[in-house]
Design a protein around this motif. Structure first.
Motif, short mmCIF file in Angstrom:
data_model
loop_
_atom_site.label_atom_id
_atom_site.label_comp_id
_atom_site.label_asym_id
_atom_site.label_seq_id
_atom_site.Cartn_x
_atom_site.Cartn_y
_atom_site.Cartn_z
N SER A 20 0.87 -1.20 0.00
CA SER A 20 0.00 0.00 0.00
C SER A 20 0.89 1.22 0.00
CB SER A 20 -0.86 0.03 1.27
OG SER A 20 -0.09 0.48 2.37
N PRO A 21 0.30 2.38 -0.23
CA PRO A 21 1.07 3.60 0.04
C PRO A 21 1.38 3.64 1.54
CG PRO A 21 -0.95 4.10 -1.17
CD PRO A 21 -1.04 2.66 -0.76
N ALA A 24 -1.24 3.47 4.90
CA ALA A 24 -2.61 2.98 4.63
C ALA A 24 -3.05 1.90 5.62
CB ALA A 24 -2.72 2.46 3.20
N LYS A 26 -0.87 -1.30 6.47
CA LYS A 26 -0.33 -2.67 6.33
C LYS A 26 0.17 -3.23 7.67
CE LYS A 26 2.91 -1.30 3.62
NZ LYS A 26 2.60 0.10 3.48
N THR A 27 0.92 -2.42 8.39
CA THR A 27 1.51 -2.92 9.65
C THR A 27 0.40 -3.27 10.63
OG1 THR A 27 3.35 -1.42 9.25
CG2 THR A 27 3.21 -2.38 11.45
N ARG A 52 12.56 3.49 14.31
CA ARG A 52 11.60 4.45 14.87
C ARG A 52 11.45 4.20 16.37
NH1 ARG A 52 7.32 2.91 10.39
NH2 ARG A 52 7.81 4.40 8.75
N ASP A 109 5.04 -7.62 4.41
CA ASP A 109 4.65 -6.21 4.30
C ASP A 109 5.75 -5.56 3.46
OD1 ASP A 109 4.72 -3.42 4.74
OD2 ASP A 109 4.05 -3.58 6.81
N ARG A 142 -3.27 9.73 8.95
CA ARG A 142 -2.72 8.53 9.59
C ARG A 142 -1.21 8.63 9.78
NH1 ARG A 142 -6.49 3.80 6.72
NH2 ARG A 142 -8.41 4.77 7.42
N ARG A 146 0.37 8.58 13.49
CA ARG A 146 1.36 7.58 13.89
C ARG A 146 2.52 8.25 14.63
NH1 ARG A 146 3.57 3.70 9.27
NH2 ARG A 146 4.70 5.56 8.62
N ARG A 157 6.67 10.80 1.85
CA ARG A 157 5.83 9.60 1.70
C ARG A 157 4.53 9.94 0.98
NH1 ARG A 157 7.21 4.97 5.69
NH2 ARG A 157 9.45 5.31 5.82
N ASN A 177 -9.18 0.31 3.34
CA ASN A 177 -9.10 0.30 4.81
C ASN A 177 -9.83 1.51 5.40
OD1 ASN A 177 -8.42 -0.01 7.50
ND2 ASN A 177 -6.24 0.43 7.20
N HIS A 178 -11.18 1.43 5.39
CA HIS A 178 -11.98 2.49 6.04
C HIS A 178 -11.83 2.37 7.55
CE1 HIS A 178 -14.23 4.06 2.63
NE2 HIS A 178 -14.30 2.84 2.17
N VAL A 180 -10.45 -0.48 10.75
CA VAL A 180 -9.55 -1.62 10.90
C VAL A 180 -10.32 -2.94 10.98
CG1 VAL A 180 -7.82 -2.67 12.43
CG2 VAL A 180 -7.76 -0.22 12.01
N1 LIG Z 1 -8.62 2.06 9.42
C1 LIG Z 1 -7.85 2.92 10.09
N2 LIG Z 1 -8.41 4.02 10.61
C2 LIG Z 1 -7.65 4.91 11.30
N3 LIG Z 1 -6.33 4.79 11.53
C3 LIG Z 1 -5.72 3.69 11.03
C4 LIG Z 1 -6.44 2.71 10.28
N4 LIG Z 1 -5.58 1.74 9.92
C5 LIG Z 1 -4.37 2.10 10.40
N5 LIG Z 1 -4.46 3.28 11.07
C6 LIG Z 1 -3.38 4.02 11.73
O1 LIG Z 1 -2.66 4.68 10.69
C7 LIG Z 1 -1.27 4.72 10.99
C8 LIG Z 1 -0.48 4.08 9.86
O2 LIG Z 1 -0.79 2.69 9.85
P1 LIG Z 1 0.35 1.59 9.58
O3 LIG Z 1 1.60 1.92 10.30
O4 LIG Z 1 -0.30 0.28 9.82
O5 LIG Z 1 0.55 1.85 8.01
P2 LIG Z 1 1.57 1.15 6.99
O6 LIG Z 1 0.82 0.95 5.73
O7 LIG Z 1 2.18 -0.04 7.61
O8 LIG Z 1 2.66 2.27 6.78
P3 LIG Z 1 4.20 2.11 6.28
O9 LIG Z 1 4.16 1.67 4.87
O10 LIG Z 1 4.75 3.48 6.43
O11 LIG Z 1 4.88 1.13 7.18
C9 LIG Z 1 -1.10 4.04 12.35
O12 LIG Z 1 -1.06 5.02 13.36
C10 LIG Z 1 -2.36 3.18 12.47
O13 LIG Z 1 -2.74 2.98 13.81
#
Ligand SMILES: Nc1ncnc2c1ncn2[C@@H]1O[C@H](COP(=O)(O)OP(=O)(O)OP(=O)(O)O)[C@@H](O)[C@H]1O
Ligand SMILES: Nc1nc2c(ncn2[C@@H]2O[C@H](COP(=O)(O)O)[C@@H](O)[C@H]2O)c(=O)[nH]1
Length: 217
Positions: A20-21, A24, A26-27, A52, A109, A142, A146, A157, A177-178, A180
């Motif tokens: 994902s971007p 979004a 993934k983690t 981090r 991921d 988001r 974070r 990013r 991902n509206h 979680v």
């Molecule tokens: N559906 C959601 N609604 C609101 N906040 C969310 C949702 N899903 C994830 N988040 C929050 O958004 C932030 C980014 O999520 P996450 O770290 O999982 O993204 P990622 O895709 O893994 O990013 P990266 O590629 O930078 O590692 C986190 O603070 C997470 O808690």
């Protein structure tokens, strides 16, 4: 590379990829999958990016310097690797192969470049899911919520998000991902269904033969 499925039918392990971007989710979704889906192991990547706050070496990533990363590439220790946001990221090969051999599925991921490389190596065993944020504003929020990257890193990013997004159509499944809970339920359903695919259930012929023998008695 076979495992007894939950129903006693042997099957090949699969590589379950989330991309994902950045920001979004993934983690977040990966952590839930690992917690709630038995038989799934997280692939821990190596990276040259700085750790981090709250991240743990060996759990979130293997944090290595550039020379070490280059040595890993040269020695063929990485199943795939890519440069993302000016840092190197790669998947250590040995733990993935060990997990698949032990009959586990492996969760990745990784970005679109890594996904392409995995697909080239093992198309039939890769299941890929692209996670979309509901909107650009949500994505940016988001990344800020974070609270782990500087404003400059977040700007970088966000400006790369368009390019990441352009690869959505290369993926097998798309999840928005509206929230979680719903996104997790969708990703979980994909994994459950893919585990049941006939093509990777290597023990089906034997299982059905046994059933037939029982029926013929
Ligand atoms: N559906 C959601 N609604 C609101 N906040 C969310 C949702 N899903 C994830 N988040 C929050 O958004 C932030 C980014 O999520 P996450 O770290 O999982 O993204 P990622 O895709 O893994 O990013 P990266 O590629 O930078 O590692 C986190 O603070 C997470 O808690
Ligand atoms: N090709 C790969 N991409 C990877 C790997 N590990 C992580 N990533 C991707 O990098 C970005 C940034 O991650 P972050 O933790 O710095 O926010 C994200 O898109 C990851 O999916 C990898 O081993 N190979």
């Amino acid at each position: 590379m076979t495992a007894a499925g939950f129903d006693g039918v042997e099957r090949r392990g699969l590589m379950f990829v989330l991309s994902s971007p950045s920001g979004a989710g993934k983690t977040t979704l990966s952590r839930l999958l690992i917690e709630r889906m038995p038989g799934l192991k997280m692939s821990v990547s190596a990276t040259t990016r700085a750790m981090r706050p709250g991240e743990v070496d060996g759990r979130d990533y293997f944090f290595v310097d550039k020379p070490k990363f280059e040595a890993m590439v040269a020695q063929g220790e990485l199943l795939e690797w890519a440069t993302v946001f000016d840092n190197r990221y790669g998947t250590p090969r040995a733990p993935v192969e060990a997990a698949l051999s032990a009959g586990q599925d492996v969760l990745f991921d990784i970005d679109w470049q890594g996904t392409q490389q995995l697909r080239e190596k093992a198309r039939a065993d890769v299941v890929s899911v692209f996670i979309l944020p509901p909107s650009a504003a949500d994505l940016e929020k988001r990344l800020h919520t974070r609270a782990q990257d500087s404003d400059e890193v977040i700007r970088g990013r966000m400006s790369r998000a368009t390019h990441e997004l352009s690869h959505w159509a290369e993926y097998d499944y798309i999840v928005v991902n509206h929230n979680v809970d719903d996104a997790f339920a969708e990703v979980q359903s994909i994994l459950k269904a893919e585990r049941l695919k006939r093509e990777r259930r290597t023990g089906l012929t034997e299982f059905v033969r046994k059933l037939q023998r029982q029926l013929e008695k």
